[in-house]
Design an enzyme around this catalytic site. Structure first.
Site, short mmCIF file in Angstrom:
data_model
loop_
_atom_site.label_atom_id
_atom_site.label_comp_id
_atom_site.label_asym_id
_atom_site.label_seq_id
_atom_site.Cartn_x
_atom_site.Cartn_y
_atom_site.Cartn_z
N LYS A 150 0.76 -1.27 0.12
CA LYS A 150 0.18 0.05 0.01
C LYS A 150 0.79 1.48 -0.07
CE LYS A 150 -0.75 0.37 5.15
NZ LYS A 150 -0.08 1.80 5.10
N THR A 151 1.72 1.39 0.86
CA THR A 151 2.78 2.60 0.90
C THR A 151 3.40 2.83 -0.39
OG1 THR A 151 3.22 2.02 2.81
CG2 THR A 151 5.04 3.52 1.62
N ASP A 160 -3.79 7.66 4.68
CA ASP A 160 -3.28 6.38 4.89
C ASP A 160 -3.79 5.73 6.23
OD1 ASP A 160 -1.63 3.96 4.57
OD2 ASP A 160 0.15 4.97 5.56
N GLU A 161 -3.91 4.48 6.40
CA GLU A 161 -4.69 3.65 7.56
C GLU A 161 -5.87 4.10 7.92
OE1 GLU A 161 -3.27 1.20 8.45
OE2 GLU A 161 -1.03 1.13 8.26
N GLN A 163 -7.41 -5.00 9.70
CA GLN A 163 -6.26 -4.51 10.49
C GLN A 163 -6.55 -3.36 11.49
OE1 GLN A 163 -1.99 -4.79 8.89
NE2 GLN A 163 -3.04 -4.74 7.12
N ARG A 220 2.55 -10.38 10.61
CA ARG A 220 3.66 -9.61 10.78
C ARG A 220 4.99 -10.65 10.32
NH1 ARG A 220 2.03 -5.73 9.57
NH2 ARG A 220 0.11 -7.03 9.50
#
Length: 758
Positions: free
Chosen positions: A33-34, A225-226, A256, A613
């Site tokens: 996504k980044t 973002d997020e 998330q 993770r």
């Protein structure tokens, strides 16, 4: 096709190229996504969009810095420097410093961090003679913070019947009064806390139409973002800013969403689809991080949540190893297992310490792992530990710097007015505070009028000397840089000398921290300016920078160390090898989350975050016995273990081939079906209890004289031989070989053992 589009997959490319209109990018864990967000910004600039007209909001300074660096690298020019990229708090504070006077604040207002805010509240609670055991600072602060995040002012809070009823039921009917006093105190001090940066930004946009129009037209493209982590205040501000052009792009993953305790609302990501008529939804489902086994297990777990955006993460990576499920007798055994496993895999697979992360539900669980890692000389770092800028000596020094910039800051004044000791004691401070309240003046204004108010003798001299010292250094603000001013106030205040005189180990560490702070200011002032960029090196600019630092900035890579952290702190990170520990009912899921579907689903999302993770290996562990509140408690394994696909889990818990693991029950021929059944750990204790019938003459013996080599009988495990004893008398542990039931560690204070004699 432009070169920067070539590395993207089809969905990523579609998200980058869709620039006009509302766009929601549902980005699964590890889906890049980044990369998509930064490439999208770079694509806009590359196609003629003025970089000054792009706003990108993140949740950490680290993420903002990474985005800027990627864009600069991609474009190869300085346009990225003009972008408004940063955290909500840093970007909004930047805007508020320009517009602050509209709200009655000075442009150089102080930003209170959480500790500062709680200190202000503590003083107010004392001033109002309230019982601090009932009106606990943390509780009151959290109540006020939650209200602000829902855009409640103290007036609206006081008028809200439900809020008043809840406060009355909790025996805290005066929280609304404290909310009012706190809000007025911050305003009088020319200070905003982190929540105020959001609330005041919202007030600015709603109460001043010309300001709203200014920033709506300034920011033609808005990216978040997020998005699943936004709260109500952030949601409304974003909606206001993007209302004119509606070129608003949000990136997030409902799976998330784990920060409801901070006020984050997952509903915002669902509501976004309703807010815009032609919203485009693009799902990023290809995972570039984890093995297929890890990803499939995570997918299976999250399907148990009802409230979600359906997606199926996939990867073209190899299946990799199965997830290891490990049960231990105590939490100390769990710690030993993890440390031993790290040593083993470092030797066998040439991993480094930094390749391992230990993730737990609560910070309190770290003790056993820290002790075990230390015992084996494994270097580790607590991620999310005490921040450098939260240490007392650093906060004291920073308080001096804050006062130089903003003398209205009462909290900082209280902190340093008598440190180092200069004869302005508690009685004097209380009198100053009383006069400030009575006359509706600031703490500093009372200090200026100390003589006329009635202070005399040594007290008056001490106050006047303090005021003169501050004013003298303030005279340097227009002429000197941040380091020169900081060095001067450190010298004339006596704070550096005071710590230098303390030659204890702790005193030396505190002195070194002050030296490090001065070093950081020196580095800040001497960083070369880049062509075309005006860099402010003032003390005020430096203070704003350090106040807005997040935990993530304080915990950058610290050499070759195993990382220990809560799962919440692990969000956004990745490691080759991950231990997810403490998978027990009442711990994970938390005991406070087991009786409400929404809370339980958030716990499951937290488990999903923990698993994802990992790149290569995952261990999931639990202990059947754990000390809690001074007692040894027997725990059931977490329900989340049952949700893992049995074919993806290696549940052979035996650490020694010839001995049965304590959790495996009676010995049985090995078969796939019996291995699968070990996941159903809730059956373990009942099956084990049927393997031995206690002798007719069974009577619990005094085990204080127990020795290695003795034979004992346990009501459930049967007959065994004592192979070792360890620990102090009060907490002595015996290791006993019970044959087919395996080797067990028994705490003698809690064991019921019969010593077999003759």
């Amino acid at each position: 096709m432009q070169d920067y589009l070539l590395p993207l997959n089809e969905q990523q490319r579609e998200a980058v190229l869709y620039t006009e209109g509302a766009l929601m990018i549902v980005a699964g864990a590890g889906s890049g996504k980044t990369k998509v967000l930064t490439t999208r910004i770079g694509h806009l600039i590359n196609n003629g969009v003025d970089s000054f007209r792009i706003l990108a909001l993140t949740f950490t300074n680290k993420a903002a810095k990474e985005m800027k660096e990627r864009i600069e690298h991609m474009l190869g020019n300085s346009e990225a420097r003009n972008l408004y990229i940063g955290t909500f708090h840093s970007v909004f504070s930047r805007i508020l410093r320009v517009e602050a006077e509209r709200l009655g604040y000075p442009n150089n207002f102080t930003i209170y961090d959480t500790d500062d805010a709680k200190s202000v509240l503590k003083n107010i609670i004392k001033e109002q003679n309230l019982d601090e055991k009932i009106y606990k600072v943390a509780y009151v602060f959290n109540r006020i913070s939650a209200s602000k995040n829902n855009l409640y002012t103290y007036k609206e809070y006081q008028a809200d019947h439900a809020a008043q009823q809840e406060d009355a039921r909790s025996n805290r009917p005066l929280i609304g009064q404290l909310f009012e006093a706190y809000s007025k105190r911050c305003f009088k001090n020319g200070a905003m806390d982190f929540d105020d940066l959001l609330v005041n930004m919202y007030i600015l946009l709603t109460n001043f139409p010309e300001v709203l129009a200014k920033y709506q037209h300034k920011f033609r493209y808005v990216m978040i973002d997020e998005y699943q982590d936004t709260n109500l205040a952030q949601y409304h501000i974003i909606k206001l800013l993007g209302a004119v052009h509606e070129n608003i792009c949000v990136v997030g993953d409902d799976a998330q969403s784990i920060y409801s305790f901070r006020g984050a609302s997952m509903e915002n990501i669902f509501q976004f689809q309703k807010d815009y008529d032609d919203v485009k939804i693009i799902k990023l489902e290809q995972n570039y991080r984890s093995s297929k086994t890890i990803l499939d297990a995570a997918n299976q777990v999250i399907t148990n949540n009802k409230n979600q955006i359906k997606k199926e993460l996939w990867t073209d990576k190899a299946a990799g190893e199965k997830i290891k499920l490990v049960g231990t007798f105590t939490d100390n055994d769990e710690g030993k297992f993890v440390a031993d496993a790290i040593i083993e895999h470092k030797l066998r697979n040439h991993y480094k310490n930094k390749d391992f992360a230990i993730l737990y539900r609560t910070n309190a669980q770290s003790r056993a792992f820290e002790e075990s890692l230390r015992r084996l000389n494994i270097n580790y770092k607590i991620f999310g530990g005490l921040s450098f800028y939260q240490r007392k000596e650093v906060k004291d020094y920073v308080a001096y710097l804050r006062i130089l910039v903003n003398t209205q800051d009462e909290e900082s004044l209280r902190r340093i007015i008598n440190y180092p000791a200069r004869g302005i004691g508690t009685t004097t401070i209380n009198k100053i505070s009383f006069e400030a309240q009575t006359q509706n003046k600031t703490f500093w204004e009372i200090l200026l009028e100390a003589q006329s108010i009635g202070f005399k003798g040594a007290t008056l001299t001490a106050i006047q000397d303090f005021v003169l010292m501050i004013r003298n250094v303030q005279g340097m603000l227009e002429k000197k840089n941040a380091y020169e001013i900081a060095f001067e106030i450190g010298k004339v205040s006596g704070i550096v000398k005071d710590l230098h005189a303390d030659k204890t180990v702790e005193g030396l560490a505190r002195y070194e921290n002050l030296q490090e702070l001065q070093n950081s200011i020196k580095e800040y002032t001497e960083t070369p300016t880049e062509d075309g960029e005006v860099v402010e090196r003032s003390l005020g600019a430096y203070l704003q920078q350090i106040t807005l630092l997040t935990d993530a900035n304080e915990n950058e890579e610290d050499g070759d160390t195993v990382k220990l952290m809560t799962i919440h702190a692990s969000k956004g990170l990745e490691f080759p090898c991950v231990f997810v520990v403490g998978l027990e009912e009442n711990i994970f899921p938390s005991s406070m989350s087991m009786y409400d579907r929404e809370d339980l689903e958030e716990e499951r999302r937290l488990f999903y975050v923990a698993i994802t993770r990992a790149k290569e290996k995952v261990w999931i562990s639990f202990a059947s016995n754990r000390y809690r509140f001074g007692s040894l408690i027997q725990n059931e394994p977490s329900r989340f273990i049952d949700e893992l696909p049995t074919q993806l889990v290696d549940a052979n818990l035996s650490s020694k081939p010839k001995k049965q693991n304590p959790f495996a029950g009676p010995s049985k021929p090995a078969s796939p079906s019996s291995a699968d059944k070990t996941i159903q750990q809730k059956k373990v204790f009942s099956s084990a209890s049927t393997t031995h019938v206690a002798s007719a003459n069974f009577k619990e013996d005094d085990t204080s004289g127990l020795e290695v080599g003795m034979q004992v009988e346990h009501q459930r495990f049967g007959f065994g031989n004592v192979t070792s004893l360890e620990g102090a008398i009060a907490n002595k542990i015996a290791t006993i070989d019970f044959g087919t039931m395996g080797e067990k560690k028994i705490m003698l204070n809690y064991a019921k053992l019969r010593i077999v004699r003759g």
